[in-house]
Design an enzyme around this catalytic site. Structure first.
Site, PDB file in Angstrom:
ATOM      1  N   LYS A 188     -10.562 -54.418   8.318  1.00  0.00           N
ATOM      2  CA  LYS A 188      -9.423 -53.701   8.890  1.00  0.00           C
ATOM      3  C   LYS A 188      -8.677 -52.887   7.838  1.00  0.00           C
ATOM      4  O   LYS A 188      -8.192 -51.785   8.112  1.00  0.00           O
ATOM      5  CB  LYS A 188      -8.472 -54.650   9.605  1.00  0.00           C
ATOM      6  N   GLU A 209     -15.340 -53.152  15.699  1.00  0.00           N
ATOM      7  CA  GLU A 209     -14.670 -54.051  16.641  1.00  0.00           C
ATOM      8  C   GLU A 209     -14.097 -55.286  15.949  1.00  0.00           C
ATOM      9  O   GLU A 209     -12.982 -55.736  16.252  1.00  0.00           O
ATOM     10  CB  GLU A 209     -15.655 -54.486  17.734  1.00  0.00           C
ATOM     11  N   GLY A 215     -10.452 -60.377  15.400  1.00  0.00           N
ATOM     12  CA  GLY A 215     -11.633 -61.234  15.293  1.00  0.00           C
ATOM     13  C   GLY A 215     -12.582 -61.139  16.461  1.00  0.00           C
ATOM     14  O   GLY A 215     -13.216 -60.111  16.701  1.00  0.00           O
ATOM     15  N   LYS A 248      -4.288 -53.798  11.422  1.00  0.00           N
ATOM     16  CA  LYS A 248      -4.889 -53.883  12.757  1.00  0.00           C
ATOM     17  C   LYS A 248      -4.134 -53.025  13.761  1.00  0.00           C
ATOM     18  O   LYS A 248      -4.745 -52.352  14.605  1.00  0.00           O
ATOM     19  CB  LYS A 248      -4.911 -55.343  13.204  1.00  0.00           C
TER      20      LYS A 248
END
Length: 434
Positions: free
Chosen positions: A103, A127, A132, A202
């Site tokens: 990230k 993804e 997670g 994130k």
């Protein structure tokens, strides 16, 4: 059956988890991808004791994988900024597709990486970089592609959520942090987790996928949880709220909000009931309304689940021969909107205020006057005589929604009063209304 050849770079927790799940579920994954996904090589700075790779060759040179002509996809799981950036750009330059769980890399260097990948016609999938094992990037980027997304709010760091959950029992922040480190939930240096940097990485990615804006991590506002006390947690509970460390991004006409901070959430809301190391992300779209994505935000096989889902998508593209994928951040390049990130003093929020005052007649009236003169309406006040200590007493207030700069001005005036002791504690409040 045809195969796509993969090189795994990084054999830490997630790297080993990815290797193991690929081996254990090989037939199932092949059936979904339309080809076998074969780990051709693995590389890391060192091979940890007990890690078994079978007949897969190991190297301590991750760049050899990025340059290997037999590798189709480089899986970057080494983490960090600099070496990971060089590795990914080397892989792209050599025509490799990339899958990453990093990230920090995407949030800070993603604009550069996606531009390089577009020029080479390769896929960069990420993804696993957000929440997670929860497939929230795919949900935002693809599942909600018909929606105008108005806002996203989430618990996107399990360490912070664990600490705040445990503090509800009256435990001290430092004690719970030490426990989180002992349990492996927090690093030896926990700064990224407890100060909101990890969550901001994130959130930056989610904001770009939601609103079609460039990645702007350097503009994100971050505030940590180290200043949260059991006293504030208990009083928030008494008022019907829980304190969560949230990432919040909202689209407005002038730009987007991009902020991570402790937040009072109504105790009845689903996200307030997400405890421990779990993550949860709320997404509000104009067509579907509010949806929530909940589950493990870290862990070897949970994160590997998302890494391998990306590998399956890449393998399908390779097998089709088109290499066409969903745009990196969900929007075609000519649709990207260069909306800026708004300064935090331009956001609107309700607020929890804790003001420690001298226990003198008329002090509350002075406080109320300053708030009123600043255009701030009070929703509720809590003051308990038994909490008086050494001649001071806390006043707890909830305000109605105002602009942050109004609260900033009011707090500066309050702290200048001779009857106010120390700093005013301010925690933002969210009700998740449309």
């Amino acid at each position: 059956m045809k195969e796509v050849k993969v090189g795994i770079c990084g054999l830490g927790t997630v790297g080993v988890g990815t290797f193991n799940v690929l081996a254990r579920n090989a037939e199932l994954i092949a059936g979904r991808a339309g080809c076998r996904i074969r780990v051709l090589r693995a590389a890391s700075r060192r091979l940890r004791p007990g890690v078994e790779l079978g007949d897969v060759p190991f190297s301590d040179d991750v760049f050899s994988i990025a340059r290997d002509p037999d590798i189709d996809v480089v899986v970057e799981l080494i983490g960090g900024y600099d070496v990971a950036r060089e590795l990914v750009l080397t892989a792209i330059e050599n025509g490799k597709h990339v899958v990453t769980a990093n990230k920090a890399l995407i949030a800070v260097h993603g604009n550069e990486i996606f531009e390089a990948a577009a020029e080479k016609g390769v896929i960069v999938a990420f993804e696993a970089a957000v929440a997670g094992g929860i497939p929230v990037v795919k949900a935002v980027r693809e599942g909600m592609s018909a929606n105008r997304i108005d806002w996203i709010a989430g618990i996107i760091n399990g360490t912070g959520n664990y600490i705040l959950t445990e503090m509800r029992a009256g435990r001290d922040f430092k004690d719970v942090l030490r426990e989180a480190q002992a349990l492996g939930y927090a690093e030896a240096d926990p700064t990224f987790d407890i100060e909101g940097i990890d969550a901001a990485h994130k959130l930056t990615i989610l904001a770009s996928a939601a609103f079609g804006v460039p990645l702007q991590f350097d503009r994100a506002y971050t505030e940590g949880i180290s200043g949260i006390t059991p006293f504030d947690i208990a009083h928030a509970e008494a008022l019907g709220y829980r304190i969560k460390h949230l990432g919040i991004t909202r689209r407005r006409d002038q730009g987007i909000e991009l902020r991570v901070h402790p937040t009072l959430v109504p105790a009845s809301h689903l996200i307030a009931q997400v405890d421990g190391v779990l993550n949860a992300v709320l997404v509000d779209g104009d067509a579907v309304g509010q949806t929530m994505y909940h589950g493990p935000g870290a862990g070897a096989e949970a994160t590997a689940s998302s890494v391998i889902a990306d590998l399956v998508d890449v393998a399908r593209a390779v097998m089709s021969g088109t290499h066409k994928s969903v745009p990196y951040l969900g929007f075609e390049p000519d649709a990207v909107d260069n909306l800026p990130v708004l300064p935090v003093d331009e956001i609107f929020s309700a607020y929890y205020l804790r003001i420690q005052v001298q226990d003198h007649p008329g002090v509350l009236a002075k406080v109320a006057t300053i708030l009123s003169d600043s255009g701030i309406n009070i929703e509720s006040i809590m003051q308990k005589e038994f909490e008086e200590q050494n001649g001071t007493i806390p006043i707890i207030m909830l305000t109605h929604t105002v602009q942050e700069r109004q609260i900033d001005r009011a707090i500066a005036e309050l702290e200048a009063l001779p009857d106010i002791v120390g700093k005013v504690v301010r925690i933002r409040t969210e009700h998740f209304n449309h």
